[in-house]
Each structure stands twice: as C-alpha cells, then as structure tokens.
Design an enzyme around this catalytic site. Structure first.
Site, PDB file in Angstrom:
ATOM      1  CG  ASN A   9      -1.693   1.243   1.415  1.00 59.98           C
ATOM      2  OD1 ASN A   9      -1.837   2.024   0.470  1.00 59.98           O
ATOM      3  ND2 ASN A   9      -2.229   1.459   2.614  1.00 59.98           N
ATOM      4  CE  LYS A  11      -0.024   3.423   4.583  1.00 58.69           C
ATOM      5  NZ  LYS A  11       0.005   3.533   6.018  1.00 58.69           N
ATOM      6  CG  HIS A  93      -5.861   2.291   4.862  1.00 58.02           C
ATOM      7  ND1 HIS A  93      -5.432   3.253   5.748  1.00 58.02           N
ATOM      8  CD2 HIS A  93      -4.885   1.349   4.810  1.00 58.02           C
ATOM      9  CE1 HIS A  93      -4.239   2.891   6.209  1.00 58.02           C
ATOM     10  NE2 HIS A  93      -3.879   1.748   5.656  1.00 58.02           N
ATOM     11  CD  GLU A  95      -2.853   5.812   6.461  1.00 56.85           C
ATOM     12  OE1 GLU A  95      -2.774   5.895   5.231  1.00 56.85           O
ATOM     13  OE2 GLU A  95      -1.985   5.265   7.167  1.00 56.85           O
ATOM     14  CD  GLU A 165      -3.710  -2.233   7.218  1.00 50.04           C
ATOM     15  OE1 GLU A 165      -2.632  -2.539   6.714  1.00 50.04           O
ATOM     16  OE2 GLU A 165      -4.290  -1.156   6.983  1.00 50.04           O
ATOM     17  N   GLY A 171       2.386   2.235  10.638  1.00 51.81           N
ATOM     18  CA  GLY A 171       3.429   3.252  10.468  1.00 51.81           C
ATOM     19  C   GLY A 171       4.115   3.661  11.754  1.00 51.81           C
ATOM     20  CB  SER A 211       4.920  -1.992  11.977  1.00 48.48           C
ATOM     21  OG  SER A 211       4.573  -0.634  12.210  1.00 48.48           O
TER      22      SER A 211
HETATM   23  P1  PGA Z   1       2.721   0.187   7.520  1.00 51.40           P
HETATM   24  O1  PGA Z   1       1.274   0.503   6.861  1.00 51.40           O
HETATM   25  O2  PGA Z   1       3.165  -1.141   6.950  1.00 51.40           O
HETATM   26  O3  PGA Z   1       3.598   1.315   7.066  1.00 51.40           O
HETATM   27  O4  PGA Z   1       2.523   0.123   8.992  1.00 51.40           O
HETATM   28  C1  PGA Z   1       0.317  -0.501   6.711  1.00 51.40           C
HETATM   29  C2  PGA Z   1      -0.940   0.065   6.081  1.00 51.40           C
HETATM   30  O5  PGA Z   1      -1.346   1.181   6.419  1.00 51.40           O
HETATM   31  O6  PGA Z   1      -1.572  -0.597   5.231  1.00 51.40           O
END
Ligand code: PGA
Length: 251
Positions: A9, A11, A93, A95, A165, A171, A211
């Site tokens: 992903n 982003k 997601h 976000e 998640e 992140g 992560s």
């Molecule tokens: P990350 O993000 O691997 O950077 O923690 C995962 C995601 O948001 O899908």
C-alpha cells in the site's frame, strides 16, 4: 489451501515515473512462485502500472467511488478502475475512515460495487489504541466486518480479501504480536462464518497489516489464520518488497 497474498500500500508516495521504474526493476527479479503479489498505488499511477505489469504482480487502487459517474469532484469511480484493468481496490483503510470520514456504510457500498465490477476488494478493519485499551476492540472488528459484507452473495464473499490492521500499529513500528494478530484474524474468520458458512470463511484470505517488514513477515505467515500482509512503508523499496514475498512463501 489459501494462496499467500502480499499487497503493498504505497499511500501518497512515489511519482508516476518512480512507480514505473520500481515495477520494471521488480519484474526483472526472480520472484517466488506460489505467492500472490500486488501493488496498490495512487490513481494517477495506475494506467502505467497496469500497462507495465504482467501476471506476476497485480495492480490495485487505494480507494474508489461506488457511483459509476456523477457530480463527485475529485473522486474516481470503481467502474473506471475496472475499465482500466485494475485488479484490486483497498476499501476502508483506517486513514480514509479517520481523515476522510468514510463510514461502514460507504465501505459496504464500495465492496458491493467492486465485486459487481470484478475488482477484488481488500477490505480493511482495525481498532484504535483507545478501543484496544477499553476492551471494545472485538466488537469494533465484528461490526466492521458485518457491515462490509452486507448484501454480498456467498460466491462473491469468497473473493474478498480482508486486512486486519490495528490502527496503533500502522506506520508506528509497533507491530502486534503474531499470536495477537492471529487471534484477531481468527475473529474475522469466525464472524464471516457466522454471516455465511465455513466454506466461505475458509476461502477468504485475511491479511495482517501494521509495521510488517521482511524481518517479521515469516512469523506472521506461520500463524494459521494469517494469509498475507498489507504493507505500507516496507513495500516502497524493491529489495524489501521481494523479501516480503520470499518470507510469505509456504514452507
Ligand atoms: P505500515 O502501513 O506497513 O507502514 O505500517 C500498513 C498500512 O497502512 O496498510
């Protein structure tokens, strides 16, 4: 037997040219067989990625609108993603839920539209740190899953990919333990079984996200209910992405 599935992903990272260069370099690598792989990228990158890829790397969008067309300035329809040849779309997601106010109802409409248009939805669910600490997290996950699958047929439900998640792990470098991630993925599977049946729940692929990196992917993949990973940061470098695929192979 569910095929392991690693999806990057990206982003809001990389320019179109950088994305194209990444894909070219990736396709030149010796990629492991028996692992499904996809890159989910910003809308504007998708045309070139779809044209540049082959069957070894799927291409996904990070969002899509459930209406086929209309006065929705700045949005992109799932219909046009499908027309472009996009394979996957990330839906709900955290976000998008947190920063762009996406509701469970929006998620459900997008899931139904994606399935109608033959784009595989990667449906995200996950709890906040506060929900984890005040013990409402299992309820949060079951509510999100029940809403996402509302009105989905049994045969379509099997195609859906779910990404669990936990928001506190995205992140942050603070990943969930593999045991805990497995328990949550099991909860997702049991919720799907209640909505449909065991045939469906055993077919649905459930990813862990938050992560995930080359160093910990194997540990997650060794858990019975974790079928892959949705990966942000560690999907941005070719070497790291290849290592993730290597680590996801069935031993
Ligand atoms: P990350 O993000 O691997 O950077 O923690 C995962 C995601 O948001 O899908």
């Amino acid at each position: 037997m569910r095929t392991p599935f690693i999806a990057g992903n990206w982003k809001m990272h990389k320019t179109v040219n950088e994305a194209e260069a990444f894909l070219k370099e990736l396709l030149n690598k010796d990629l492991p067989s028996g692992v499904d792989a996809a890159i989910c990228a910003p809308f504007i990158h998708l045309d070139r990625l779809v044209k540049g890829t082959n069957e070894s790397i799927g291409i996904g969008a990070e969002n899509g609108h459930f209406e086929d067309q209309g006065a929705f300035t700045g949005e992109v329809s799932i219909d046009s993603l499908s027309d472009l040849g996009v394979d996957y779309v990330i839906i709900g997601h955290s976000e998008r839920r947190e920063m762009f106010n996406e509701t469970d109802e929006d998620v459900n409409k997008k899931v139904l539209k994606a399935l109608e248009k033959d784009v595989i939805p990667i449906v995200c669910c996950g709890e906040t740190l506060e929900e984890r600490e005040n013990n409402t997290y299992t309820e949060k996950i079951t509510t999100q899953i029940e809403a996402a699958f509302k009105g989905v047929s049994e045969s379509d439900a099997k195609k859906v990919v779910v990404a669990y998640e936990p928001i506190w792990a995205i992140g942050t470098g603070k990943s969930a333990t593999s045991e805990d991630a497995n328990l949550m993925c099991q909860l997702v599977r049991e919720t799907i079984e209640k909505l449909f049946n065991k045939d469906v729940s055993e077919a649905v692929r459930i990813q862990y996200g938050g992560s995930v990196k080359p160093e910990n992917v194997k540990e997650y993949m060794s858990e019975p209910h974790i079928d892959g990973a949705l990966v942000g940061g560690a999907s941005l470098e070719v070497e790291s992405f290849v290592s993730l695929l290597e680590g996801a192979k069935n031993e």
